[in-house]
Scaffold this motif. Structure first.
Motif, short mmCIF file in Angstrom:
data_model
loop_
_atom_site.label_atom_id
_atom_site.label_comp_id
_atom_site.label_asym_id
_atom_site.label_seq_id
_atom_site.Cartn_x
_atom_site.Cartn_y
_atom_site.Cartn_z
N GLU A 525 -12.30 18.13 5.35
CA GLU A 525 -13.43 19.03 5.58
C GLU A 525 -14.01 18.79 6.98
OE1 GLU A 525 -17.75 20.25 3.60
OE2 GLU A 525 -16.51 18.67 2.69
N GLN A 526 -14.14 17.51 7.33
CA GLN A 526 -14.70 17.19 8.66
C GLN A 526 -13.80 17.75 9.76
OE1 GLN A 526 -17.65 15.64 9.26
NE2 GLN A 526 -17.30 16.13 11.41
N ASP A 527 -12.50 17.61 9.55
CA ASP A 527 -11.55 18.12 10.54
C ASP A 527 -11.65 19.64 10.67
OD1 ASP A 527 -9.19 17.77 12.32
OD2 ASP A 527 -8.21 18.94 10.74
N LEU A 528 -11.77 20.32 9.51
CA LEU A 528 -11.90 21.77 9.54
C LEU A 528 -13.16 22.20 10.29
CD1 LEU A 528 -10.83 22.96 5.97
CD2 LEU A 528 -9.60 23.33 8.10
N ARG A 529 -14.25 21.53 9.99
CA ARG A 529 -15.51 21.89 10.62
C ARG A 529 -15.44 21.66 12.14
NH1 ARG A 529 -19.44 23.29 7.23
NH2 ARG A 529 -19.16 22.79 5.02
N ASP A 530 -14.79 20.54 12.51
CA ASP A 530 -14.63 20.30 13.95
C ASP A 530 -13.83 21.43 14.60
OD1 ASP A 530 -16.04 17.98 13.77
OD2 ASP A 530 -14.29 16.65 13.79
N ARG A 531 -12.75 21.78 13.97
CA ARG A 531 -11.86 22.79 14.56
C ARG A 531 -12.53 24.16 14.62
NH1 ARG A 531 -6.77 21.83 10.87
NH2 ARG A 531 -6.05 23.76 11.85
N PHE A 532 -13.19 24.55 13.52
CA PHE A 532 -13.83 25.87 13.51
C PHE A 532 -15.06 25.90 14.42
CE2 PHE A 532 -11.37 26.63 9.59
CZ PHE A 532 -10.86 27.88 9.90
N ALA A 533 -15.70 24.73 14.57
CA ALA A 533 -16.83 24.68 15.50
C ALA A 533 -16.35 24.92 16.93
CB ALA A 533 -17.54 23.33 15.40
N ARG A 534 -15.22 24.31 17.27
CA ARG A 534 -14.64 24.54 18.59
C ARG A 534 -14.24 26.02 18.76
NH1 ARG A 534 -12.99 20.24 21.67
NH2 ARG A 534 -13.24 18.18 20.75
N LEU A 535 -13.66 26.55 17.65
CA LEU A 535 -13.22 27.95 17.74
C LEU A 535 -14.42 28.88 17.93
CD1 LEU A 535 -11.08 30.16 17.55
CD2 LEU A 535 -11.29 30.02 15.02
N GLU A 536 -15.48 28.64 17.17
CA GLU A 536 -16.65 29.51 17.30
C GLU A 536 -17.27 29.38 18.70
OE1 GLU A 536 -20.45 30.96 14.72
OE2 GLU A 536 -19.99 28.82 14.67
N ALA A 537 -17.32 28.13 19.18
CA ALA A 537 -17.88 27.93 20.53
C ALA A 537 -17.04 28.65 21.58
CB ALA A 537 -17.96 26.43 20.83
#
Length: 562
Positions: A525-537
């Motif tokens: 979950e942490q990895d997903l959030r990191d990745r999608f946070a980067r994507l959204e940014a």
């Protein structure tokens, strides 16, 4: 702001969250759904664990039923507990009585001529106070004997009071059984009383001539109660002026199995009978408690329809318990002989198994009260033995007889005894084919290491020849089942306990897997959030960049139109 700075400011400060404003996409929901999918394996583990926990709970419930059954069986596992007999006196003021299983059913006329009494001496010297000095300035002696024993000498110090003399007598470590008391006979009037603590003739208190305490010598006491035995007649015996005497008012050796408590002089009729309702309650309780266990086993193992089983269907531990109990209930009792014993199995006294398919009580015990009533009225002792015989020994031979066995060593059962006599001496002997020890020329004993260890047989026929017969050591069904339950519920070797421990190991292993999955899914979950946070940014950056380009293009158009 460059793209790296934008990305850093968008997802590294504080808890990661997604607004969707930068891209118009709900990344948070996407992450939750992906994590939910990833947790499916953990959910399966939780379900698996719950199944094992349910099995473990089922075993614990069954074990509790077995322990309850064993406790109830121990309440009826001896003849005296099972075969309840009453002894009723027509006048409780004269005597009362209790009876055990050895008491013979019948009626007795008992006449009480006198009660057993203790000897009591009352002093004739009166003191105005318990604090009165009775020795003066010189030490004295108070000497006495009891029940014909040696003289007890008490040194009484100078200045001793009446109360002090009483205490010296009562606290003397050599006191043989005499109790001193002070009796207030009136205003300012106190005397010393000496009472023998034992009932019966000859238990007299005697003041010795060597006593020097003034007013408390041999001639200063009178007998206020004579030491005497109780006197009774049973059914007119002994005739005439003779009486049966005992040095007690509680008599347990007059009628076998009956304890009589004498209370007053008089004549009563004592009725001894089997408490049939109490015995039937014992049998009913036996059936009900066994059915409690059987019902629990059915609940845990029954197959519904053609294929769906219960939580413990096929469990070998429960199968062991069920098989052991069914065997005890179905076969003849240990040490019982179908040819010589009136009752050798439970079916003979009305206890059978309901074998009707579809019956609500299918597989449970049922009790035929009519058969039980007949057995109880006609052969109560034999009925009691079937349930509660506690290593009762018998023999079918006139050449020898059962003599004794060792509790906890000799096993209940049927034993073939064979011995040879030559010249009036037993020269060889076997029990169940195993060599036996020969002692005192007429006693055979089973050797250790065999079921007959400690079984002693007394030889009555010492004529030359070889003789053979059987000895039966009976164990009632209640005791047999209680012993089996002790093994089955053992916390070290019992099958249910072993399986329960195995289930505990399994659930602990599943717990470790669940803990691993928890950590893995958290990392995922942490990895997903990191990745999608980067994507959204990143998307937000490109959106901003696009807006800037569009603004510049718009400005160019505006400039060119001028």
């Amino acid at each position: 702001m460059d793209s790296e700075a934008l990305l850093s400011s968008s997802y590294t400060s504080g808890q990661i969250s997604f607004s969707g404003l930068g891209s118009g996409t709900d990344f948070a929901s996407m992450v939750d759904k992906l994590v939910q999918l990833e947790r499916r394996h953990m959910a399966r583990l939780e379900i698996w664990k719950a199944e094992w926990e349910t099995k473990k709970t089922g075993l614990q419930e069954l074990n509790a039923k077995l322990l309850s059954l064993r406790t109830n069986l121990q309440n009826i596992n001896t003849m005296s507990k099972f075969l309840v007999k009453d002894a009723e006196s027509t006048d409780q003021n004269v005597l009362s009585a209790t009876a055990d299983d050895k008491a013979q059913v019948g009626t007795h006329r008992i006449e009480v001529n006198q009660l057993a009494q203790a000897h009591i001496l009352a002093g004739t010297t009166t003191q105005t106070s318990t604090k009165t000095d009775i020795t003066g300035s010189t030490a004295q002696l108070f000497d006495y004997s009891y029940a014909g024993g040696s003289t007890i000498s008490i040194s009484v110090p100078a200045g001793t009071t009446l109360e002090g003399l009483r205490n010296l007598i009562n606290t003397d470590p050599d006191n043989p059984g005499v109790r001193a008391s002070i009796i207030k006979t009136g205003d300012n009037a106190h005397i010393l009383q000496l009472r023998g603590m034992d009932l019966g003739e000859g238990k007299d208190v005697t003041i010795a001539a060597t006593t020097t305490v003034s007013g408390y010598g041999t001639d200063d006491f009178i007998t206020s109660q004579t030491a005497q035995n109780s006197q009774i007649k049973v059914d007119g015996y002994p005739p005439g002026a003779d009486w049966i005497e005992r040095s007690t008012n509680t008599i347990s050796d007059l009628l076998e199995g009956v304890t009589i408590s004498l209370r007053d002089i008089g004549t009563v009729t004592l009725n001894i009978a089997v408490d049939e309702e109490a015995v039937k309650d014992n049998v009913r309780e036996f059936v009900d408690q066994v059915n409690e266990v059987r019902s629990k086993i059915k609940e845990l193992t029954q197959v519904v329809g053609e294929s769906r089983g219960s939580i413990l269907t096929g469990n070998y531990g429960i199968q062991m318990v069920d098989s052991r109990l069914k065997s005890i209930l179905a076969v003849k009792g240990l040490g019982f002989d179908v040819d010589n014993d009136v009752f050798s199995s439970l079916g003979m006294v009305g206890i059978t198994t309901d074998s009707a398919e579809g019956s609500p009580s299918f597989g449970l015990l049922k009790l035929d009260e009519e058969i039980l009533d007949h057995a109880l009225k006609n052969r109560p002792d034999e009925l009691a033995q079937l349930f509660a015989a506690d290593y009762i020994g018998t023999s079918n031979s006139s050449d020898f007889r059962y003599y004794s066995s060792v509790n906890g060593v000799t096993k209940a059962g049927e034993y073939t005894v064979k011995y040879t006599v030559s010249g009036g001496v037993v020269t060889s002997a076997t029990i169940n084919g195993n060599p036996a020890d020969i002692s005192d020329t007429d006693e055979i004993t089973g050797r250790s290491g065999n079921p007959e260890a400690g079984l002693a047989v007394k030889i009555d026929n010492l004529a030359d020849g070889t003789f053979e017969g059987k000895v039966f050591l009976k164990l009632g069904k209640a005791t047999e089942m209680a012993d089996a339950l002790k093994d089955l519920t053992s916390t070290s070797t019992g099958p249910l306990h072993i399986i329960k421990d195995n289930y505990k190991d399994i659930t602990e292993s599943i717990d470790r897997k669940i803990e691993y999955e928890e950590r893995r899914v958290e990392r995922y979950e942490q990895d997903l959030r990191d990745r999608f946070a980067r994507l959204e940014a990143l998307l937000k950056y490109y959106d901003s960049l696009g807006e800037s380009i569009n603004s510049q293009l718009g400005q160019l158009k505006s400039d060119s139109s001028k």
